[in-house]
Scaffold this motif. Sequence first.
Motif, PDB file in Angstrom:
ATOM      1  N   THR A 161      85.840  89.547  34.674  1.00 17.28           N
ATOM      2  CA  THR A 161      85.032  88.789  35.818  1.00 17.28           C
ATOM      3  C   THR A 161      85.799  88.793  36.988  1.00 17.28           C
ATOM      4  N   PRO A 162      85.311  89.713  38.082  1.00 15.01           N
ATOM      5  CA  PRO A 162      86.066  89.657  39.395  1.00 15.01           C
ATOM      6  C   PRO A 162      86.225  88.245  40.079  1.00 15.01           C
ATOM      7  N   VAL A 163      87.155  87.956  40.804  1.00 13.98           N
ATOM      8  CA  VAL A 163      87.677  86.696  41.423  1.00 13.98           C
ATOM      9  C   VAL A 163      87.313  86.796  42.947  1.00 13.98           C
ATOM     10  N   VAL A 164      86.968  85.863  43.768  1.00 13.79           N
ATOM     11  CA  VAL A 164      86.870  85.698  44.987  1.00 13.79           C
ATOM     12  C   VAL A 164      87.494  84.418  45.366  1.00 13.79           C
ATOM     13  N   ALA A 165      88.804  84.282  46.057  1.00 15.99           N
ATOM     14  CA  ALA A 165      89.775  83.495  46.250  1.00 15.99           C
ATOM     15  C   ALA A 165      90.162  83.747  47.789  1.00 15.99           C
ATOM     16  N   PHE A 166      90.978  82.552  48.263  1.00 14.65           N
ATOM     17  CA  PHE A 166      91.725  82.601  49.260  1.00 14.65           C
ATOM     18  C   PHE A 166      93.067  83.297  49.150  1.00 14.65           C
ATOM     19  N   LYS A 167      93.440  84.089  50.227  1.00 14.66           N
ATOM     20  CA  LYS A 167      94.792  84.690  50.180  1.00 14.66           C
ATOM     21  C   LYS A 167      95.802  83.682  50.181  1.00 14.66           C
ATOM     22  N   THR A 168      96.362  83.025  49.376  1.00 15.83           N
ATOM     23  CA  THR A 168      97.306  81.947  49.221  1.00 15.83           C
ATOM     24  C   THR A 168      98.112  81.963  48.010  1.00 15.83           C
ATOM     25  N   GLY A 169      99.413  81.821  48.033  1.00 15.99           N
ATOM     26  CA  GLY A 169     100.151  81.162  46.939  1.00 15.99           C
ATOM     27  C   GLY A 169     100.330  82.488  46.241  1.00 15.99           C
ATOM     28  N   GLY A 170     100.207  82.318  44.985  1.00 11.05           N
ATOM     29  CA  GLY A 170     100.190  83.668  43.848  1.00 11.05           C
ATOM     30  C   GLY A 170      99.188  84.402  43.750  1.00 11.05           C
ATOM     31  N   ILE A 171      97.928  83.973  44.163  1.00 10.54           N
ATOM     32  CA  ILE A 171      96.709  84.671  43.794  1.00 10.54           C
ATOM     33  C   ILE A 171      96.701  85.928  44.243  1.00 10.54           C
ATOM     34  N   PRO A 172      97.619  86.507  45.378  1.00  7.87           N
ATOM     35  CA  PRO A 172      97.403  88.010  45.572  1.00  7.87           C
ATOM     36  C   PRO A 172      98.182  88.560  44.756  1.00  7.87           C
ATOM     37  N   ASP A 173      98.947  87.978  43.783  1.00  9.80           N
ATOM     38  CA  ASP A 173      99.710  88.861  42.599  1.00  9.80           C
ATOM     39  C   ASP A 173      98.833  89.205  41.462  1.00  9.80           C
ATOM     40  N   MET A 174      97.690  88.619  41.484  1.00 10.95           N
ATOM     41  CA  MET A 174      96.533  88.740  40.631  1.00 10.95           C
ATOM     42  C   MET A 174      95.346  89.456  41.181  1.00 10.95           C
ATOM     43  N   VAL A 175      94.752  89.155  42.333  1.00  5.55           N
ATOM     44  CA  VAL A 175      93.655  89.333  42.999  1.00  5.55           C
ATOM     45  C   VAL A 175      93.966  90.560  43.830  1.00  5.55           C
ATOM     46  N   LYS A 176      93.688  91.877  43.509  1.00  3.59           N
ATOM     47  CA  LYS A 176      93.885  92.997  44.379  1.00  3.59           C
ATOM     48  C   LYS A 176      92.402  93.239  45.317  1.00  3.59           C
ATOM     49  N   HIS A 177      92.619  93.029  46.622  1.00  3.92           N
ATOM     50  CA  HIS A 177      91.517  93.018  47.653  1.00  3.92           C
ATOM     51  C   HIS A 177      90.515  94.383  47.438  1.00  3.92           C
ATOM     52  N   LEU A 178      89.180  94.031  46.924  1.00  6.56           N
ATOM     53  CA  LEU A 178      88.296  95.045  46.896  1.00  6.56           C
ATOM     54  C   LEU A 178      88.786  96.089  45.761  1.00  6.56           C
ATOM     55  N   GLU A 179      89.655  95.770  44.861  1.00  3.92           N
ATOM     56  CA  GLU A 179      89.800  96.336  43.556  1.00  3.92           C
ATOM     57  C   GLU A 179      89.227  95.555  42.364  1.00  3.92           C
ATOM     58  N   ASN A 180      89.867  94.420  42.168  1.00  4.59           N
ATOM     59  CA  ASN A 180      89.385  93.755  41.118  1.00  4.59           C
ATOM     60  C   ASN A 180      88.800  92.369  41.541  1.00  4.59           C
ATOM     61  N   GLY A 181      88.701  92.098  42.966  1.00  2.00           N
ATOM     62  CA  GLY A 181      88.018  90.818  43.468  1.00  2.00           C
ATOM     63  C   GLY A 181      88.029  90.963  45.195  1.00  2.00           C
ATOM     64  N   TYR A 182      88.294  89.846  45.563  1.00  2.00           N
ATOM     65  CA  TYR A 182      88.362  89.669  47.129  1.00  2.00           C
ATOM     66  C   TYR A 182      88.953  88.516  47.521  1.00  2.00           C
ATOM     67  N   LEU A 183      89.944  88.819  48.335  1.00  2.00           N
ATOM     68  CA  LEU A 183      90.818  87.914  48.952  1.00  2.00           C
ATOM     69  C   LEU A 183      90.589  87.633  50.473  1.00  2.00           C
ATOM     70  N   ALA A 184      89.781  86.310  50.553  1.00  2.00           N
ATOM     71  CA  ALA A 184      89.401  85.620  51.758  1.00  2.00           C
ATOM     72  C   ALA A 184      90.488  85.015  52.574  1.00  2.00           C
ATOM     73  N   ASN A 185      90.002  85.446  53.944  1.00  2.00           N
ATOM     74  CA  ASN A 185      91.009  84.723  54.889  1.00  2.00           C
ATOM     75  C   ASN A 185      91.065  83.172  54.496  1.00  2.00           C
ATOM     76  N   TYR A 186      92.661  82.694  54.830  1.00  2.00           N
ATOM     77  CA  TYR A 186      92.948  81.310  54.413  1.00  2.00           C
ATOM     78  C   TYR A 186      92.188  80.404  54.895  1.00  2.00           C
ATOM     79  N   ARG A 187      91.726  79.443  54.246  1.00  2.00           N
ATOM     80  CA  ARG A 187      90.625  78.244  54.669  1.00  2.00           C
ATOM     81  C   ARG A 187      89.430  78.771  55.728  1.00  2.00           C
ATOM     82  N   SER A 188      89.040  80.173  55.362  1.00  2.00           N
ATOM     83  CA  SER A 188      87.707  80.575  55.962  1.00  2.00           C
ATOM     84  C   SER A 188      86.752  80.504  54.774  1.00  2.00           C
TER      85      SER A 188
END
Length: 423
Positions: free
Chosen positions: A342-369
């Motif tokens: 199940t893809p994940v949508v999350a803020f680009k913060t902390g260790g989340i970018p180690d797991m979520v790759k933008h537009l590949e297995n989910g979406y990294l949103a701008n911090y606090r947006s």
Amino acid sequence: MKIVHLNTYEGNGGAGRACLRLNHALNAGGAASRVMVFFQFNDSTKTGTFSKNVFQKAKAIFNILAERYLVKLFAKNSKTPFSLSWFGRNVAKNQELKDADIIHIHWINHGFLRPKDLAKLDELDKPIVWTFHDSNAFTGGCHVRYTCENYHKSCGFCPLLKNSSEKDISHKTWMRKSKAYAALNCHIVAPSHWMANSVKMSSLMGFRPVTVIPNTIETNVFKPYVKSEAKRMLQIPADKFVLMSGFMPSKNDKHKGTSYLIEALNDLASRPGINKEKIELVIFGNKENADMPDFPFKTTFLGAIANDTHLAKCYSAADVFVAPSLEDNLPNTVMESLSCATPVVAFKTGGIPDMVKHLENGYLANYRSAEDLATGIEWLYHDEHAPEIQKEARRSILMHFSEAVVAEKHLNLYQSLLDLQPK
């Protein structure tokens, strides 16, 4: 190789869960691994405990409650966790620790190990590994730092304290840690690159060796199920677009970002091309439904889910998992969701970018947006390549976070430390 892990509780919270998972992975990899905890809420054979008899249990409860409530005298009415580290127990004489080849420390707050208790462990002359599940080990008390950079120096002027000054409680705690750490030889494991970089910038731990090894997950438990069947299990029509989140409004943890989730969902509901009737929100956690705000979509509350197989089916029922955390090391929910494809949508913060790759297995949103968080959900709502994104979510976990992969990295680290020991 005998490894003993130290954690305050058995399986409670993200750190406790990560500790048990690593222990299982190491045993599966051929090591003799054991978890010792400060306090068990229920009798358990999964772990050993330092609080066995009535007196030890009573003292542990006193320590836990004292650490949790005395801090209210000093900290503001804040939702950011802060630890005084005044209470603890010297466990260096424990026979299991004496017999261990490796001592692996995890989360040891709430009255378990004070800085001086940690220093005592060094007297055992064993390689000590310490996994940082949050920032407390290298700050003057806080577990979540946000934008505060006082830990680069010697803390003080803490924004979380009622009486903030150059030599406030955070600075005094920093001083006690500095003195104790001088007698503690340990190797740090950071579950994420974000945590490793934070450690390197800290005045307390910046000179220590750091190895990045992620937490692991049971990929044979958290695995994909047929989405339509998983939705049917939750009594959700197969054609519904299912949003899932594991965060409830919390009185204690503002870093979970619930307000951004609510704002993002309201934004999403107002956008053209979004059919509100075709979307359903599913939320799990341990809060009562009465604590929940009004959401713009039909919402199903699952409550706390103790059975991991059932939880995996719930993840599989979702088309997207939304994680609005403002600061998190390597959140288990994100890893669990991806492992269930199940893809994940999350803020680009902390260790989340180690797991979520933008537009590949989910979406990294701008911090606090919240607006960009909504855009990420909308991207998956409209995207015609959902099956490929789901497959990539599962593949990314198997490649980098599976039990065998993570256990091997730890075993290699342990062996390298043992090789440095005097023969």
